[in-house]
Scaffold this active site. Structure first.
Site, PDB file in Angstrom:
ATOM      1  N   ASP A   1      48.281  23.929  -3.957  1.00  0.00           N
ATOM      2  CA  ASP A   1      48.828  24.178  -5.569  1.00  0.00           C
ATOM      3  C   ASP A   1      48.995  25.469  -6.052  1.00  0.00           C
ATOM      4  O   ASP A   1      49.719  25.873  -6.864  1.00  0.00           O
ATOM      5  CB  ASP A   1      47.568  23.482  -6.381  1.00  0.00           C
ATOM      6  CG  ASP A   1      47.466  22.020  -6.205  1.00  0.00           C
ATOM      7  OD1 ASP A   1      48.322  21.244  -5.413  1.00  0.00           O
ATOM      8  OD2 ASP A   1      46.379  21.486  -6.348  1.00  0.00           O
TER       9      ASP A   1
ATOM     10  N   GLU B   1      56.857  19.348  -3.081  1.00  0.00           N
ATOM     11  CA  GLU B   1      57.203  20.697  -3.103  1.00  0.00           C
ATOM     12  C   GLU B   1      58.519  21.278  -3.486  1.00  0.00           C
ATOM     13  O   GLU B   1      59.040  22.338  -2.987  1.00  0.00           O
ATOM     14  CB  GLU B   1      56.805  21.260  -1.644  1.00  0.00           C
ATOM     15  CG  GLU B   1      57.679  20.772  -0.409  1.00  0.00           C
ATOM     16  CD  GLU B   1      57.390  19.497   0.007  1.00  0.00           C
ATOM     17  OE1 GLU B   1      57.987  19.112   1.157  1.00  0.00           O
ATOM     18  OE2 GLU B   1      56.665  18.719  -0.552  1.00  0.00           O
TER      19      GLU B   1
ATOM     20  N   ASP C   1      63.390  23.808  -1.977  1.00  0.00           N
ATOM     21  CA  ASP C   1      62.265  23.005  -1.168  1.00  0.00           C
ATOM     22  C   ASP C   1      61.471  24.189  -0.439  1.00  0.00           C
ATOM     23  O   ASP C   1      62.170  25.163   0.264  1.00  0.00           O
ATOM     24  CB  ASP C   1      62.829  21.933  -0.246  1.00  0.00           C
ATOM     25  CG  ASP C   1      61.937  21.251   0.410  1.00  0.00           C
ATOM     26  OD1 ASP C   1      61.341  20.380  -0.218  1.00  0.00           O
ATOM     27  OD2 ASP C   1      61.518  21.595   1.588  1.00  0.00           O
TER      28      ASP C   1
ATOM     29  N   ASN D   1      49.825  23.191   3.691  1.00  0.00           N
ATOM     30  CA  ASN D   1      48.725  22.197   3.005  1.00  0.00           C
ATOM     31  C   ASN D   1      47.832  21.823   4.015  1.00  0.00           C
ATOM     32  O   ASN D   1      46.441  21.866   3.813  1.00  0.00           O
ATOM     33  CB  ASN D   1      49.262  21.171   2.232  1.00  0.00           C
ATOM     34  CG  ASN D   1      49.641  21.263   1.089  1.00  0.00           C
ATOM     35  OD1 ASN D   1      49.040  22.081   0.331  1.00  0.00           O
ATOM     36  ND2 ASN D   1      50.403  20.397   0.215  1.00  0.00           N
TER      37      ASN D   1
END
Length: 660
Positions: A441, A467, A424, A432
């Protein structure tokens, strides 16, 4: 030849007419004589029957004038014979009369009804009355009319008989033309010529018949060949349907190899597909050993390169390294949309060449199978695209489910461990929110590339969702899996990501939860890795925590951490427990799930308490509140990982924190 035939036919017809006329006339005279004899026999039987009936007293009425001449004879019989004998004679002459009547019917003599009554069989009841000495109901008038009929006809037939006999004598004394030697000698010559002509014509006809029979035999063979061809085509249609129903490339190639060996009557067969500039075997039957070759190498490769069906006897071939020669090979390329996809190869050990029928059957099989192979290839590409994550290029969660199931099955067969890691990205939401989703991305793609570069050839990486990533490490123990996980973590930590200075710690990192199982199921393995990932997050992120699927009588999960991390994790279905790092394994005998050390109602546990440190059965911490307990329980039922984490964090805040 025509006059000879006409004369012979005319003479033969004349003789036939004469012979037929003589036979008809002789037959007529013979029938007239036979009718006369039949009438006399019937008249005699009738007279005898009348005498015996009169002697037995059968008639109730007086005898008519026509029968008066029988009274004297009847009286004489009555004086010389007993009544029973007379009745017996009546039955015998009655049977003779019936036979005489049948003979007259066969000679087509018209007999009036009274005669049929008189000559017919006397009813049994009348004979019984006659035996009892009583008169009968017989019609004496019918006997009188019958006697008069026969007397008149006998006189007429006697004259006809004499005339017929005289005519027969006259015909026998008169010579016939067709019996005269003067007539027969020329006819014999004509017949000889005619027979010669007939034999010549017969010979010509037989020759023509033989030629027609040969033509029919050829046509019959052609029809049989056509029937065999039609049957072969029907078989090929069945094969095409069978292959078209398959979308898996392995199943299609296996079916093609089996059908090719049957159709070509071969000892072995194989199907190879083109991959770049190489021809790679996919399916074999008949115990043949095949290997990959260049497309333009050997007899098989050259046939595929030329895209033509070929057959020959070779000493050896690079495509069949395990087959010593000589070999008879038949190669049929698989073509679809003007592109060579591969080839079907049928072979015989020895020098027995394949016939043209075999070559034609293989060509048709390859033509029908090309589209099926292309469809299977497109289906495989489509299925692979459906299992790829569009953003990172890694396999998605759908592919993970199938691969993990296969890995667990292989592990159960050979008892080899399977490792599974959950990865993770730390503080990715913050990344983000700070830089936007396009930058996120880009970061995810970079992490996926680092993840792929850090793995071994046998390992497979997946995007689990958001993620989160996952890694499947088949046949890998805990120590080796830890090294791979640490390599993943360190490679991400050492990479400079644009904008990572905005994150806590100033770097973009990952946390890794690792689980290794020797036994268990896929769900247990994933839950153990997820629990280990949660522990890595709780311990401060940017680290690897190893959990293990506990082997024993009952399958359970254990989580062990780095630097003496206290154990806390997921409790899976019945009988799974925890293992403290460097400590002894502890089992919980309850049947309900547990999360973050929260105990739920069940056997072996008390509701509403938190487990801590060594997690022994008697080491319980202070109880948590009812609101926290309900929050954790609802999160477990919803199977939502974020909800479980939030609930676990709130529940854990009421208890002592694990010692690091």
């Amino acid at each position: 030849m025509a006059p000879v035939v006409v004369v012979t036919a005319s003479a033969t017809a004349f003789i036939a007419v004469q012979v037929r006329g003589d036979r008809e006339e002789n037959g007529r005279l013979a029938r007239a004589a036979s009718r006369t004899d039949g009438m006399q026999q019937a008249n005699g039987s009738l007279g005898s029957e009348i005498v015996y009936l009169v002697a037995a007293g059968a008639f109730e009425d007086d005898l008519p004038r026509e029968l008066a001449s029988f009274e004297a004879g009847a009286a004489s019989l009555a004086g010389s014979m007993s009544h029973e004998q007379i009745v017996g004679m009546v039955a015998q002459v009655d049977a003779l009369g019936a036979q005489a009547l049948g003979a007259l019917d066969r000679l087509d003599v018209r007999v009036p009804p009274p005669v049929r009554v008189a000559l017919g069989r006397i009813p049994d009841e009348e004979l019984e009355r006659l035996e009892a000495g009583r008169t009968t109901g017989l019609d004496v008038g019918a006997y009188a009319e019958s006697y008069s009929f026969f007397v008149g006809r006998t006189q007429e037939d006697a004259g006809q008989r004499e005339r017929a006999q005289a005519e027969l004598v006259e015909r026998a004394a008169r010579p016939e033309l067709w019996r005269d030697p003067v007539f027969l000698l020329p006819m014999a010559g004509v017949w000889a010529v005619a027979l010669s002509v007939v034999f010549w014509v017969r010979r010509r006809i037989l020759a023509r018949v033989a030629r027609v029979e040969r033509e029919l035999d050829v046509e019959r063979e052609q029809r049989q060949a056509l029937a065999g061809r039609n049957e072969q085509l029907l078989d090929l249609v069945g094969v095409a349907r069978r292959i078209a129903s398959e979308l898996d490339m392995g199943a299609v190639c296996a079916a093609l190899a089996e059908e090719a060996m049957v159709l070509a009557e071969a000892d072995f067969a194989l199907v190879s597909l083109v991959e770049g500039d190489r021809l790679v075997p996919v399916s074999t039957v008949g115990g043949v050993e095949a290997g990959p070759i260049r497309v333009d190498t050997g007899f098989v490769g050259r046939a595929v390169d030329a895209a033509t069906t070929s057959t020959a006897v070779v000493r050896s071939d690079e495509a069949l390294p395990g087959e010593p020669g000589p070999l008879a090979l038949l190669v049929a390329p698989l073509v679809a949309a003007r592109q060579v996809l591969g080839a079907i190869v049928a072979g015989r050990r020895g020098e027995r060449l394949f016939a043209e029928d075999h070559e034609g059957a293989m060509r048709l099989l390859a033509l029908t199978a090309g589209a099926a192979v292309e469809a299977a290839r497109l289906h495989g590409w489509t299925a692979e695209l459906a299992e790829l994550d569009e953003l990172t290029g890694l396999y998605n969660r759908r592919r993970l489910q199938s691969d993990l199931g296969r890995a667990i099955g292989a592990r159960s067969a050979d008892d080899r461990p399977v490792a599974f890691a959950m990865v993770d990205v730390d503080h990715f939401k913050t990344f983000n929110d700070t830089h936007g989703h396009p930058a996120g991305d880009v970061a995810l793609r970079e992490v996926a590339a680092l993840l792929r570069a850090s793995l071994r050839d046998s390992d497979v990486a997946y995007r689990f969702g958001g993620e989160e990533f996952s890694v499947l490490l088949p046949g890998t123990g805990a120590d080796e899996a830890r090294l791979v996980a640490e390599r993943i973590r360190s490679s991400v930590e050492g990479r400079a990501f644009p904008g990572e200075e905005a994150l806590p710690g100033g770097r973009l990192t990952v946390s890794v939860g690792l689980a290794v199982g020797a036994r268990g199921d896929a769900r247990a393995l994933v839950e153990a890795a997820d629990a280990a990932l949660y522990e890595a997050k709780r311990a401060g992120r940017n680290r690897v925590v190893v959990g293990e699927v506990v082997a024993g009588d009952r399958e359970g999960l254990a989580v062990s951490g780095v630097a003496g991390l206290a154990v806390s994790g997921v409790m899976s279905p019945a009988g799974r427990g925890y293992r403290h790092p460097g400590g002894q394994e502890h089992r919980l005998g309850c049947h309900e799930p547990r999360w973050a050390g929260v105990s739920t109602p069940g056997r072996g546990g008390r509701p509403g308490q938190v487990r801590d440190r060594a997690i022994s059965r008697r080491n319980w911490a202070r109880p948590i509140g009812p609101r926290s307990r309900a929050r954790v329980w609802n999160a477990l039922r919803s199977k939502s990982r974020p909800a479980m984490r939030r609930a676990s964090s709130r529940a854990a805040s009421h208890s002592r924190s694990p010692t690091l």
